[in-house]
Every structure is written in structure tokens, then in C-alpha cells.
Design an enzyme around this catalytic site. Sequence first.
Site, PDB file in Angstrom:
ATOM      1  N   MET A 137       0.796  -1.214   0.000  1.00 40.53           N
ATOM      2  CA  MET A 137       0.000   0.000   0.000  1.00 40.53           C
ATOM      3  C   MET A 137       0.837   1.275   0.000  1.00 40.53           C
ATOM      4  O   MET A 137       0.492   2.268   0.624  1.00 40.53           O
ATOM      5  CB  MET A 137      -0.985  -0.011   1.175  1.00 40.53           C
ATOM      6  CG  MET A 137      -1.870  -1.224   1.218  1.00 40.53           C
ATOM      7  SD  MET A 137      -2.716  -1.508  -0.364  1.00 40.53           S
ATOM      8  CE  MET A 137      -4.126  -0.480  -0.160  1.00 40.53           C
ATOM      9  N   HIS A 191      -5.346  -5.748  -8.317  1.00 36.63           N
ATOM     10  CA  HIS A 191      -6.270  -4.808  -7.688  1.00 36.63           C
ATOM     11  C   HIS A 191      -7.662  -5.428  -7.672  1.00 36.63           C
ATOM     12  O   HIS A 191      -8.115  -5.964  -8.695  1.00 36.63           O
ATOM     13  CB  HIS A 191      -6.273  -3.479  -8.460  1.00 36.63           C
ATOM     14  CG  HIS A 191      -7.164  -2.445  -7.858  1.00 36.63           C
ATOM     15  ND1 HIS A 191      -6.795  -1.697  -6.760  1.00 36.63           N
ATOM     16  CD2 HIS A 191      -8.428  -2.057  -8.184  1.00 36.63           C
ATOM     17  CE1 HIS A 191      -7.793  -0.879  -6.444  1.00 36.63           C
ATOM     18  NE2 HIS A 191      -8.793  -1.078  -7.293  1.00 36.63           N
TER      19      HIS A 191
HETATM   20  N1  LIG Z   1       3.075   4.121  -8.729  1.00 40.05           N
HETATM   21  C1  LIG Z   1       2.133   3.270  -8.280  1.00 40.05           C
HETATM   22  N2  LIG Z   1       2.285   2.681  -7.071  1.00 40.05           N
HETATM   23  C2  LIG Z   1       1.338   1.792  -6.622  1.00 40.05           C
HETATM   24  C3  LIG Z   1       0.188   1.513  -7.398  1.00 40.05           C
HETATM   25  C4  LIG Z   1       0.062   2.161  -8.672  1.00 40.05           C
HETATM   26  O1  LIG Z   1      -0.913   1.939  -9.429  1.00 40.05           O
HETATM   27  N3  LIG Z   1       1.048   3.019  -9.065  1.00 40.05           N
HETATM   28  N4  LIG Z   1      -0.808   0.647  -6.881  1.00 40.05           N
HETATM   29  C5  LIG Z   1      -0.763   0.536  -5.447  1.00 40.05           C
HETATM   30  C6  LIG Z   1      -1.785  -0.308  -4.795  1.00 40.05           C
HETATM   31  N5  LIG Z   1      -2.934   0.545  -4.526  1.00 40.05           N
HETATM   32  C7  LIG Z   1      -4.099   0.183  -5.162  1.00 40.05           C
HETATM   33  O2  LIG Z   1      -4.112  -0.731  -6.003  1.00 40.05           O
HETATM   34  C8  LIG Z   1      -2.820   1.693  -3.691  1.00 40.05           C
HETATM   35  C9  LIG Z   1      -1.939   1.655  -2.616  1.00 40.05           C
HETATM   36  C10 LIG Z   1      -1.786   2.781  -1.798  1.00 40.05           C
HETATM   37  C11 LIG Z   1      -2.501   3.943  -2.029  1.00 40.05           C
HETATM   38  C12 LIG Z   1      -2.282   5.151  -1.167  1.00 40.05           C
HETATM   39  O3  LIG Z   1      -3.023   6.106  -1.223  1.00 40.05           O
HETATM   40  N6  LIG Z   1      -1.189   5.094  -0.352  1.00 40.05           N
HETATM   41  C13 LIG Z   1      -0.753   6.294   0.424  1.00 40.05           C
HETATM   42  C14 LIG Z   1      -0.807   6.014   1.892  1.00 40.05           C
HETATM   43  C15 LIG Z   1      -0.036   4.760   2.229  1.00 40.05           C
HETATM   44  C16 LIG Z   1      -0.147   4.498   3.747  1.00 40.05           C
HETATM   45  O4  LIG Z   1       0.209   5.410   4.517  1.00 40.05           O
HETATM   46  O5  LIG Z   1      -0.575   3.379   4.124  1.00 40.05           O
HETATM   47  C17 LIG Z   1       0.668   6.632   0.017  1.00 40.05           C
HETATM   48  O6  LIG Z   1       1.485   5.710  -0.109  1.00 40.05           O
HETATM   49  O7  LIG Z   1       0.892   7.815  -0.171  1.00 40.05           O
HETATM   50  C18 LIG Z   1      -3.411   3.963  -3.114  1.00 40.05           C
HETATM   51  C19 LIG Z   1      -3.564   2.839  -3.948  1.00 40.05           C
HETATM   52  C20 LIG Z   1       0.620   0.136  -4.988  1.00 40.05           C
HETATM   53  N7  LIG Z   1       1.517   1.171  -5.409  1.00 40.05           N
HETATM   54  N1  LIG Z   2      -5.099  -1.220  -3.854  1.00 42.65           N
HETATM   55  C1  LIG Z   2      -4.419  -2.477  -3.794  1.00 42.65           C
HETATM   56  C2  LIG Z   2      -5.274  -3.508  -3.128  1.00 42.65           C
HETATM   57  O1  LIG Z   2      -6.339  -3.209  -2.589  1.00 42.65           O
HETATM   58  N2  LIG Z   2      -4.798  -4.750  -3.159  1.00 42.65           N
HETATM   59  C3  LIG Z   2      -5.503  -5.853  -2.558  1.00 42.65           C
HETATM   60  O2  LIG Z   2      -4.960  -6.141  -1.272  1.00 42.65           O
HETATM   61  C4  LIG Z   2      -5.284  -7.514  -0.967  1.00 42.65           C
HETATM   62  C5  LIG Z   2      -4.056  -8.156  -0.378  1.00 42.65           C
HETATM   63  O3  LIG Z   2      -4.415  -9.408   0.134  1.00 42.65           O
HETATM   64  P1  LIG Z   2      -3.241 -10.462   0.509  1.00 42.65           P
HETATM   65  O4  LIG Z   2      -2.265  -9.727   1.393  1.00 42.65           O
HETATM   66  O5  LIG Z   2      -3.994 -11.549   1.223  1.00 42.65           O
HETATM   67  O6  LIG Z   2      -2.618 -10.914  -0.786  1.00 42.65           O
HETATM   68  C6  LIG Z   2      -5.677  -8.184  -2.306  1.00 42.65           C
HETATM   69  O7  LIG Z   2      -7.076  -8.427  -2.332  1.00 42.65           O
HETATM   70  C7  LIG Z   2      -5.311  -7.145  -3.340  1.00 42.65           C
HETATM   71  O8  LIG Z   2      -6.144  -7.159  -4.475  1.00 42.65           O
END
Ligand SMILES: Nc1nc2c(c(=O)[nH]1)N[C@@H](CN(C=O)c1ccc(C(=O)N[C@@H](CCC(=O)O)C(=O)O)cc1)CN2
Ligand SMILES: NCC(=O)N[C@@H]1O[C@H](COP(=O)([O-])[O-])[C@@H](O)[C@H]1O
Length: 191
Positions: free
Chosen positions: A89, A108
Site C-alpha cells: 500500500m 487490484h
Molecule cells: N506508482 C504506483 N504505485 C502503486 C500503485 C500504482 O498503481 N502506481 N498501486 C498501489 C496499490 N494501490 C491500489 O491498487 C494503492 C496503494 C496505496 C494507495 C495510497 O493512497 N497510499 C498512500 C498512503 C499509504 C499508507 O500510509 O498506508 C501513500 O502511499 O501515499 C493507493 C492505492 C501500490 N503502489
Molecule cells: N489497492 C491495492 C489492493 O487493494 N490490493 C488488494 O490487497 C489484498 C491483499 O491481500 P493479501 O495480502 O492476502 O494478498 C488483495 O485483495 C489485493 O487485491
Amino acid sequence: MSRVKAAVFASGTGSNFQAMLEERDLACEIVLLVCDRPGAAVIEKAKQNRIPVYTFEPKRYATKEAYEKEILTVLQQAGISWIFLAGYMRIIGPCLLHAYQGKIVNIHPSLLPAFPGKDAIKQAFNTRAEKTGVTVHFIDEGIDTGPIIAQQVVDIYPSDTIDLLTKRIQKVEHQLYPSVIKQLIQNEGDL
Ligand SMILES: Nc1nc2c(c(=O)[nH]1)N[C@@H](CN(C=O)c1ccc(C(=O)N[C@@H](CCC(=O)O)C(=O)O)cc1)CN2
Ligand SMILES: NCC(=O)N[C@@H]1O[C@H](COP(=O)([O-])[O-])[C@@H](O)[C@H]1O
């Protein structure tokens, strides 16, 4: 020929990580887990499978670039050529995006571009949509905007609870992600 080496970036329960490990002909070797949450359940799964874990806490670094440079050194020393995100995340920044251009993949739990970001399952459930699904996509500088590799639809039933829907989505993830990874590595080998 030495096997392709991959790292998994995960911060959650690790069910997708486990699904990758259980896929016998993944076509690559998962040799490293990168995690930003000490104590995350996925770390225990890595230890049970004797996979080295690199844990880091972003708040200990002055900038995202500083911690990504340290991760990059670890990845390069391990000979990593692919990065698979699974419940990681953190936003992947320019340092890793540049070093691993076209080689960072994410899963995702929605049919992107619908329901991007965090809490995608809850977003779909709360809008009472009839369908959602799973997307596997390349990572780019945006959030969930990278090129889509594969998607699979998951129906939402009127009788669903968020837990039942989550279980059905994750069952699809555990089949789709390893299958996509296998195809990506095999396609790369065909080049
Ligand atoms: N450059 C990219 N990095 C990541 C992506 C992406 O598409 N492009 N996907 C994410 C996973 N994700 C959703 O699929 C996602 C993860 C995290 C966030 C977010 O807002 N994170 C914040 C806060 C994190 C925290 O403090 O826990 C941040 O990192 O600023 C949104 C979407 C994985 N990385
Ligand atoms: N935005 C990214 C996101 O929501 N990812 C989701 O986090 C879960 C991780 O589960 P896991 O740790 O059991 O694999 C998964 O469901 C994945 O799709």
C-alpha cells in the site's frame, strides 16, 4: 539457464503471496519479500517458506527516494528482474519505476478503471453494483492507471456481505495472478 528471479512487495495477510508460492510452474523464482509493515502476517508466511524478508519503515527515511534507493540496492544484489505487488500500500516512486520499467505488476480487487485506490471492494459493495472483479496491471506513475494485463469479473449478489464478496474476489485473485505471472515470464523468454 538460471531461473528468472522475482520479488513480492506485500504488506497484508499474504494470501496472494502464498498462492504464488503454491503455483508449481510459476516460471520464476520468488526470492525476496519486501514489506513496509513490521509484523505483517505476510512476513510469517515468508519465514515459513524460508524466503528472505526485507522489512522497512518509510517513516525512518527522510524521503521516498531514500527508502526506494535502499530497496533498489537490495533488489539488485538479489538479481531481481520482476516485482509483483500484492496488497502493497505504498506508491511506487520514480526510482523503482525507472529501474524496473515495465517489470512491476499489481493486482487490484476491482475492474479498473472502476473503484481505484484503497478499499476497492467496499466501494463496489457500497454502490450496490451488480458486478465487480479483479485486475492485474502494470504499474506506472499514476495510481491504478497502468496498462491492464488481465481482468476477471466477479458478480455481486443481493444476499452478499462484504466478507462473502471479498472471499469470492480473493479466490479469483489466487488463480488469476499466478496464471498471469507465468504468461508474462514465458512471453519474456520468447523475446
Ligand atoms: N506508482 C504506483 N504505485 C502503486 C500503485 C500504482 O498503481 N502506481 N498501486 C498501489 C496499490 N494501490 C491500489 O491498487 C494503492 C496503494 C496505496 C494507495 C495510497 O493512497 N497510499 C498512500 C498512503 C499509504 C499508507 O500510509 O498506508 C501513500 O502511499 O501515499 C493507493 C492505492 C501500490 N503502489
Ligand atoms: N489497492 C491495492 C489492493 O487493494 N490490493 C488488494 O490487497 C489484498 C491483499 O491481500 P493479501 O495480502 O492476502 O494478498 C488483495 O485483495 C489485493 O487485491
